[in-house]
Design an enzyme around this catalytic site. Structure first.
Site, mmCIF file in Angstrom:
data_model
loop_
_atom_site.group_PDB
_atom_site.id
_atom_site.type_symbol
_atom_site.label_atom_id
_atom_site.label_comp_id
_atom_site.label_asym_id
_atom_site.label_seq_id
_atom_site.Cartn_x
_atom_site.Cartn_y
_atom_site.Cartn_z
ATOM 1 N N ARG A 65 0.829 -1.210 0.000
ATOM 2 C CA ARG A 65 0.000 0.000 0.000
ATOM 3 C C ARG A 65 0.866 1.263 0.000
ATOM 4 N NH1 ARG A 65 -3.763 2.724 4.363
ATOM 5 N NH2 ARG A 65 -5.280 3.713 2.990
ATOM 6 N N HIS A 191 -6.216 -5.763 -2.319
ATOM 7 C CA HIS A 191 -6.875 -5.973 -1.020
ATOM 8 C C HIS A 191 -7.016 -7.458 -0.679
ATOM 9 C CE1 HIS A 191 -8.731 -1.638 -1.037
ATOM 10 N NE2 HIS A 191 -7.414 -1.652 -0.908
HETATM 11 C C1 HEM Z 1 -9.654 1.347 -5.703
HETATM 12 C C2 HEM Z 1 -9.392 2.227 -4.821
HETATM 13 C C3 HEM Z 1 -8.847 1.935 -3.457
HETATM 14 C C4 HEM Z 1 -9.414 2.337 -2.289
HETATM 15 C C5 HEM Z 1 -10.677 3.153 -2.116
HETATM 16 C C6 HEM Z 1 -8.578 1.834 -1.224
HETATM 17 C C7 HEM Z 1 -8.800 2.072 0.123
HETATM 18 C C8 HEM Z 1 -8.163 1.434 1.157
HETATM 19 C C9 HEM Z 1 -8.460 1.576 2.556
HETATM 20 C C10 HEM Z 1 -9.519 2.513 3.154
HETATM 21 C C11 HEM Z 1 -7.649 0.751 3.262
HETATM 22 C C12 HEM Z 1 -7.588 0.552 4.773
HETATM 23 C C13 HEM Z 1 -6.616 1.508 5.400
HETATM 24 C C14 HEM Z 1 -6.605 1.461 6.913
HETATM 25 O O1 HEM Z 1 -7.587 1.027 7.539
HETATM 26 O O2 HEM Z 1 -5.585 1.859 7.487
HETATM 27 C C15 HEM Z 1 -6.813 0.067 2.282
HETATM 28 C C16 HEM Z 1 -5.852 -0.856 2.605
HETATM 29 C C17 HEM Z 1 -5.000 -1.419 1.684
HETATM 30 N N1 HEM Z 1 -4.885 -1.067 0.350
HETATM 31 FE FE1 HEM Z 1 -6.227 -0.015 -0.696
HETATM 32 N N2 HEM Z 1 -7.537 1.135 -1.760
HETATM 33 C C18 HEM Z 1 -7.643 1.177 -3.117
HETATM 34 C C19 HEM Z 1 -6.740 0.635 -4.024
HETATM 35 C C20 HEM Z 1 -5.577 -0.017 -3.683
HETATM 36 C C21 HEM Z 1 -4.511 -0.349 -4.608
HETATM 37 C C22 HEM Z 1 -4.503 -0.011 -6.087
HETATM 38 C C23 HEM Z 1 -3.550 -0.983 -3.876
HETATM 39 C C24 HEM Z 1 -2.199 -1.521 -4.302
HETATM 40 C C25 HEM Z 1 -1.875 -1.861 -5.538
HETATM 41 C C26 HEM Z 1 -4.037 -1.065 -2.516
HETATM 42 C C27 HEM Z 1 -3.399 -1.709 -1.493
HETATM 43 C C28 HEM Z 1 -3.876 -1.812 -0.195
HETATM 44 C C29 HEM Z 1 -3.330 -2.711 0.818
HETATM 45 C C30 HEM Z 1 -2.248 -3.736 0.591
HETATM 46 C C31 HEM Z 1 -4.030 -2.449 2.003
HETATM 47 C C32 HEM Z 1 -3.800 -3.077 3.382
HETATM 48 C C33 HEM Z 1 -2.856 -2.185 4.154
HETATM 49 C C34 HEM Z 1 -2.500 -2.644 5.538
HETATM 50 O O3 HEM Z 1 -2.771 -3.787 5.924
HETATM 51 O O4 HEM Z 1 -1.901 -1.836 6.265
HETATM 52 N N3 HEM Z 1 -5.252 -0.441 -2.433
HETATM 53 N N4 HEM Z 1 -7.139 0.518 1.019
#
Ligand code: HEM
Ligand SMILES: *[C@@H]1O[C@H](CO)[C@@H](O)[C@H](O)[C@H]1NC(C)=O
Ligand SMILES: *[C@@H]1O[C@H](CO)[C@@H](O)[C@H](O)[C@H]1NC(C)=O
Length: 268
Positions: A65, A191
């Site tokens: 992320r 995700h």
């Molecule tokens: C489509 C739009 C996207 C939205 C709206 C979104 C939103 C979010 C949100 C709200 C979280 C939780 C953050 C938290 O609670 O601290 C999250 C976690 C995450 N996102 Fe996304 N995301 C998107 C796209 C992506 C993309 C393109 C990637 C990577 C290529 C990605 C990778 C991740 C990962 C790996 C996590 C987990 C992070 C952790 O465990 O700390 N996301 N995302």
């Protein structure tokens, strides 16, 4: 969006192709950029990520992320790593970012080995690749040679996607980076690893759009699970897997879960 199960394996491969394309548009990058200036660069990053993931397997998601959030704002220039009250890192969408200590650890080792040679932006791009690989996901070659940005401004982070964005807004934000609908769906498949806070989705569980009901798109049996994990007046910062049952494995179960009404974020 319906994705037939038999096509899902291909989604992982697409993920790699898109990530490599998006992350290498910055011109003049090349594979093995450090092969003579710091031959151990990639090995050091790999072993550093490995040791952190061994201690905490969930940190892999944090690194992926972090790379995404770095690249979406002014390209993959490491600007998300810069600290300061008005820096990107302090913008609302970035407050939950994790894994900075892994990058710092690798950078410290590389500075001892080859001072001033390996950029933080490259370390982050390599670490994200290694994190996915170590989560049983695909691997890819990371062209290197990025230069670290010196500007980092929280106001620029507003183009990052929000879990409250409509599909139209998500499409628009990705289109602004040259990414189409397939790219959006594939990359959201990231995700398949990681976690979120109850705070980001609890509004779906109890009084969704002030109707008094839950979000009708959530699978009923899953709704009960989520309500147990995130009680109405419980701890808003409690962490919940984005891909239920396989949060440390980079696989296709995220897409199956979304298909079955088991997406956690509204945007999923
Ligand atoms: C489509 C739009 C996207 C939205 C709206 C979104 C939103 C979010 C949100 C709200 C979280 C939780 C953050 C938290 O609670 O601290 C999250 C976690 C995450 N996102 Fe996304 N995301 C998107 C796209 C992506 C993309 C393109 C990637 C990577 C290529 C990605 C990778 C991740 C990962 C790996 C996590 C987990 C992070 C952790 O465990 O700390 N996301 N995302
Ligand atoms: C849901 O929210 C609305 C608006 O805030 C409020 O009027 C209503 O009483 C709430 N319903 C329940 C069941 O909490
Ligand atoms: C809800 O989840 C159950 C159990 O995992 C699954 O069998 C079912 O197909 C899901 N329902 C819908 C509407 O997707």
């Amino acid at each position: 969006m319906q994705i037939p199960i038999e096509q899902m394996e291909g989604v992982c491969l697409r993920f790699v192709v898109i990530l490599v394309m998006v992350m290498s548009v910055e011109s003049k990058l090349k594979t093995g950029f450090y092969s003579s200036s710091c031959p151990k660069a990639e090995k050091v990053v790999r072993s550093t990520v490995e040791s952190h993931v061994k201690k905490d397997p969930t940190i892999a998601a944090g690194l992926l992320r972090l790379h995404f959030h770095d690249c979406f704002v002014q390209g993959c220039d490491g600007s998300v790593l810069i600290s300061g009250s008005s820096a990107e890192r302090n913008a609302l969408p970035n407050l939950g970012l994790r894994g900075f200590q892994v990058i710092d650890d690798a950078k410290t080792q590389l500075e001892a080995l080859c001072p001033g040679v390996v950029s933080c932006a490259d370390i982050l791009a390599l670490a994200a690749r290694d994190a996915v690989d170590l989560s049983d996901g695909p691997s890819w070659v990371v062209p290197t040679g990025r230069r670290d940005g010196r500007v980092s401004s929280s106001s620029q982070a507003s183009n990052l996607p929000s879990p409250l964005d409509s599909i139209a807004v998500q499409r628009q934000k990705f289109a602004a980076k040259g990414l189409d609908d397939d790219d959006l769906v594939t990359l959201a498949g990231a995700h398949t690893i990681g976690q979120t806070d109850c705070a980001f989705f609890r509004y779906r569980l109890y009084n969704f759009t002030a109707t008094g009901n839950s979000d009708p798109t959530i699978n009923q049996s899953f709704l009960a699970q989520l309500q147990t994990l995130c009680p109405k007046n419980g701890d808003a910062s409690k962490r919940v897997a984005l891909d239920t049952d396989s949060q440390t494995k980079f696989d296709v179960s995220y897409f199956k879960n979304v298909r079955d009404g088991k997406g956690v974020l509204e945007s999923d």
